[in-house]
Scaffold this motif. Structure first.
Motif, PDB file in Angstrom:
ATOM      1  N   GLN A 104      56.196  79.044  63.230  1.00  0.00           N
ATOM      2  CA  GLN A 104      56.369  78.408  61.738  1.00  0.00           C
ATOM      3  C   GLN A 104      55.703  79.254  60.860  1.00  0.00           C
ATOM      4  O   GLN A 104      56.407  79.331  59.383  1.00  0.00           O
ATOM      5  N   ARG A 105      54.750  80.168  61.114  1.00  0.00           N
ATOM      6  CA  ARG A 105      54.077  81.058  60.150  1.00  0.00           C
ATOM      7  C   ARG A 105      54.708  82.510  60.183  1.00  0.00           C
ATOM      8  O   ARG A 105      54.139  83.260  59.256  1.00  0.00           O
ATOM      9  N   ASN A 139      60.796  80.162  62.653  1.00  0.00           N
ATOM     10  CA  ASN A 139      59.944  79.252  61.532  1.00  0.00           C
ATOM     11  C   ASN A 139      59.906  77.872  61.883  1.00  0.00           C
ATOM     12  O   ASN A 139      59.902  76.830  61.196  1.00  0.00           O
ATOM     13  N   ARG A 140      59.506  77.543  63.123  1.00  0.00           N
ATOM     14  CA  ARG A 140      59.461  76.438  63.775  1.00  0.00           C
ATOM     15  C   ARG A 140      58.064  76.486  64.877  1.00  0.00           C
ATOM     16  O   ARG A 140      58.289  77.582  65.361  1.00  0.00           O
TER      17      ARG A 140
END
Length: 639
Positions: A542-543, A537-538
Motif C-alpha cells: 500500500q505504501r 497499492n494495497r
C-alpha cells in the motif's frame, strides 16, 4: 499469465535454504572482501562495509516520490516523449482506431500489444554509431483481448485469433531524432524499408542441435526445422554482431493440454483448459491432442537481424527450452560468447551458454553460428557462498539414455528435466540479468515467490512477496568459468512496514518485485519493477505506489527513484543511444485488470493512459507504449 504457477515440485535445494546457510558461515566475510563485493551485500550479512570502489560516476538527479497517479513522472529537468504505442503504424500503414476496430491484417502492420524488452541499434555512419538515427526492436509479450477487440472475447472467431496472433511478437521500427520547433523530438521514419512486424504467424527457422529432432516434428513440418511464429516475447539480449535476441517466456498458456498430460507437459505447465487465448479453437497447432509436438517448438531464444528485413528469425535451440526471461550476452576472456539466461517461474533455474568458438569482430556475419555450437550450463549455488555451473551435456553428469535422455536434442527440448536431475538450485522467479561493464559481475532480479510459505533465516517473511537482487563474480573474472562467488545485492521491501521481516535492507528509496535490470555505460544499475495488479497499492504494497524505475550506485549501494508509471502498468524494457542522452523505456499494460483481461464494456476502468497525459494521442482505451526520456539541457540521462 499465471506467474505463480508451480511446475517444479522436485527435491532440489532452493535458494532460501542456501542463503540461510551462507549467512551463518564463518568464512563469508573473508570471501566477500576478497571478491570485492559491495557494501550493500556486507550490511545484509551484518558485516562491516568496505571502502567503495572509485572510478564510477554517482547518481546525479534528485529522487522523486512514490506515486499512484495515472501518469508517468520523472525528476525535474527531464522530459518524457511518447514514441510508439500499441496500434501505431510501423511505417506508412493503417492508423489506430480508438474503438479497437482494426482488422487482423491491419494489426499485422501496427505496433503489437504489451511492449516489453527492447534494444536500440544505432545507424553507423563513417564507422561511428549514431545517437540520432537507428532501429528499435521491441517485444510484444501478450495481449489483453478485452481491449484488442471491440467486444472482447465474445463470439470468438478465426479473425480474432489472427488479430491476437498478429499483436504478439516483435516490432522493428526506424527512428530518428529531428528538430521540431524549438526542441528535438524522436519520430518514426515513414516509410522505412527496415520496418516490419514479426508475429505468431511469421515463418521462423529452427537451428542448432534440436533442429529436425523427432520431438520437433509436426504434421505440417515433418523435417522439424520451420515453425510459424514467436510468442510470449518477454525480455531480450543483443549481440556484438548486431542482432537481437528475443526470449519466449510463458508459452504454456497458448496450448490446450490433455486431460491427463504427460510428465513432460506438466513440467512446463501445459494442462487441460490452460489455453486462455483460445487460439486452439481455430488453429489446431495449439491443441496438444492434434499436434503433440508443437509446444516443443516454443520456449526458445529467437535471433532477429533488424538490418535484414527479408531474413527469417531463427530459434537457437542450443540455448535450451524453458520460460526464457532474458538472454544477456557477454564475451569470455578468450573471446567465446557467453549468454546468461533465466527461467521466469517460481522455483526455476539460472543458466548460461558458452560457445565453442570465438567471436571474430572481423567476420561479424559468422556470429549467429556461435549460438548453435557450445555448452549449456545450469547454476548451483552452494551454502558456502560459492557456486558452480553444471554442464547440460549428453553423456555427462548422468544425462544419458539410462536417465531418459537419448541425445543432446532431447536435453535441450527437456531442459528443465535435465536441470532437475543435476540438482540445480531452485530460485524465486529469476528475471532479468545484467553484466556490470566495469567489474564483470552479473546481477539478477528475483521478482518474488508468493508460494514460499515457510519462513527461514534467509527469508524471514512468510512468502517472499517483495523479491531481491543477487549477484555473482565468475572465477578469475572470466565469464566462461565453471565456478563463481555469490551474494545478495539488496533485499527488497517496505522500510515503513510494522513487521521488521518485511522491511528489506534498501539503502535509499523503497521498491519491491524487481524485474527489468540494465547497466548504462557508466556503470549505473537501472532497476524496473513489476508489482502485480492484484496487490499493487494495497496490503503490504500500500505504501509502494505504482510500478517504478530506480537507479542504483553499486559501489555505495544507494538506490534512487527516477520514474513512476501510470496505474496498473509494468515498467519494462530499457535501452539508450550511444551518447546516453536519450533513454528508451516501455510502459506495459496500463490499467491492467487483476485477472489480466479488461472488460470490453469499460475499457478505461483501469487507466486512461497515454491519452490522459499526452495531447493529440488517440484515446478510447489504455495502450502500452515506448517512451523517450531526455534531459532538458540535452545532457546524459541519470547524471
Amino acid at each position: 499469465m499465471d506467474k505463480d504457477l508451480i511446475s517444479n515440485d522436485g527435491a532440489n535445494l532452493d535458494f532460501a535454504q542456501l542463503l540461510a546457510a551462507l549467512s551463518a558461515t564463518a568464512t563469508t566475510r573473508r570471501r566477500l572482501l576478497q571478491a570485492g563485493l559491495g557494501s550493500a551485500a556486507l550490511s545484509f550479512f551484518g558485516l562491516p562495509a568496505m571502502a567503495a570502489p572509485t572510478g564510477r560516476p554517482g547518481i546525479g538527479f534528485t529522487a522523486i516520490s512514490i506515486s499512484s497517479d495515472d501518469i508517468v513522472r520523472v525528476p525535474d529537468g527531464y522530459s518524457v516523449q511518447l514514441l510508439y504505442a500499441w496500434g501505431d503504424p510501423i511505417s506508412d500503414g493503417p492508423a489506430f482506431r480508438a474503438d479497437a476496430g482494426n482488422s487482423a491484417s491491419e494489426q499485422a502492420e501496427q505496433a503489437g500489444m504489451h511492449h516489453d524488452g527492447m534494444h536500440f541499434f544505432p545507424w553507423v555512419e563513417d564507422g561511428k554509431p549514431s545517437s540520432t538515427h537507428g532501429l528499435l526492436c521491441i517485444n510484444h509479450e501478450y495481449t489483453d483481448d478485452g481491449l484488442l477487440h471491440p467486444d472482447g472475447m465474445a463470439d470468438w472467431s478465426h479473425e480474432k485469433t489472427r488479430k491476437s496472433q498478429n499483436a504478439h511478437g516483435v516490432s522493428v521500427i526506424e527512428v530518428e531524432l529531428k528538430e521540431s520547433g524549438s526542441e528535438f523530438r524522436w519520430q518514426l521514419v515513414r516509410p522505412s524499408r527496415y520496418a516490419r512486424r514479426i508475429s505468431a504467424r511469421t515463418p521462423t527457422r529452427i537451428a542448432g542441435p534440436a533442429a529436425g529432432a523427432p520431438g520437433m516434428r509436426t504434421g505440417d513440418d515433418r523435417r522439424g526445422n520451420v515453425v510459424f511464429g514467436t510468442l510470449a516475447n518477454c525480455a531480450m539480449g543483443h549481440t556484438p554482431w548486431g542482432t537481437y535476441l528475443s526470449c519466449e517466456e510463458n508459452f504454456d498458456g497458448y496450448f490446450n493440454g490433455l486431460v491427463e498430460p504427460t510428465a513432460d507437459q506438466k513440467r512446463y505447465g501445459i494442462r487441460a483448459n490452460g489455453a486462455g487465448f483460445r487460439w486452439h479453437e481455430y488453429d489446431r497447432r495449439f491443441d496438444v491432442a492434434s499436434e503433440p509436438n508443437e509446444a516443443n517448438r516454443f520456449g526458445w531464444v529467437v535471433e532477429i537481424d533488424p538490418w535484414k528485413p527479408a531474413q527469417a528469425p531463427v530459434k537457437r535451440t542450443a540455448l535450451g527450452r524453458f520460460k526464457h526471461e532474458c538472454a544477456t550476452l557477454t564475451l569470455a576472456s578468450d573471446g567465446r560468447v557467453v549468454v546468461y539466461m533465466s527461467d521466469d517461474q517460481a522455483f526455476e533455474y539460472l543458466y548460461k551458454f558458452v560457445s565453442s568458438d570465438r567471436f571474430d569482430a572481423g567476420d561479424p556475419a559468422s556470429g549467429g553460428r556461435l549460438l548453435d555450437v557450445g555448452t549449456l550450463y545450469v547454476a548451483r549455488f552452494d551454502a558456502d557462498g560459492k557456486g558452480r555451473w553444471i554442464a547440460l551435456q549428453h553423456g555427462q553428469n548422468g544425462l544419458d539414455v539410462g536417465n531418459g535422455f537419448a541425445d543432446q536434442a532431447e536435453i535441450l527440448i527437456r531442459t528443465r528435466q535435465a536441470a532437475d536431475l543435476l540438482g540445480a538450485t531452485k530460485m524465486d522467479r529469476p528475471e532479468w540479468l545484467a553484466v556490470d561493464p566495469q567489474s564483470g559481475e552479473v546481477y539478477c532480479t528475483l521478482t518474488n515467490n508468493r508460494k514460499r510459505l515457510t519462513a527461514d533465516a534467509a527469508n524471514p517473511r512468510a512468502e517472499n512477496a517483495f523479491g531481491h537482487i543477487i549477484r555473482w563474480r565468475e572465477e578469475q573474472a572470466d565469464a566462461a568459468a565453471g565456478a563463481f562467488d555469490w551474494d545478495v545485492f539488496v533485499l527488497c521491501g517496505d522500510p515503513e512496514n510494522p513487521d521488521p521481516a518485511k522491511r528489506g535492507n534498501i539503502k535509499g528509496d523503497a521498491f519491491a518485485s524487481p524485474d527489468g535490470l540494465w547497466f548504462d555505460r557508466a556503470g549505473r544499475l537501472w532497476i524496473q519493477t513489476d508489482v502485480s495488479g492484484s496487490v499493487a497499492n494495497r496490503g503490504d504494497y500500500q505504501r509502494l505506489g505504482n510500478n517504478q524505475m530506480l537507479v542504483a550506485d553499486v559501489a555505495s549501494g544507494e538506490i534512487r527513484r527516477f520514474l513512476t508509471g501510470p496505474k496498473a502498468c509494468e515498467i519494462t524494457g530499457i535501452s539508450a543511444t550511444p551518447d546516453a542522452r536519450s533513454l528508451f523505456i516501455n510502459v506495459q499494460h496500463p490499467g491492467e485488470a487483476a485477472g489480466g483481461r479488461s472488460s470490453p464494456s469499460a475499457p478505461l476502468a483501469g487507466s486512461g493512459w497515454p491519452a490522459k497525459q499526452f495531447a493529440g494521442v488517440t484515446g478510447g482505451r489504455p495502450r502500452s507504449a515506448t517512451l523517450v526520456i531526455r534531459r532538458a539541457d540535452g545532457g546524459v540521462v541519470g547524471t
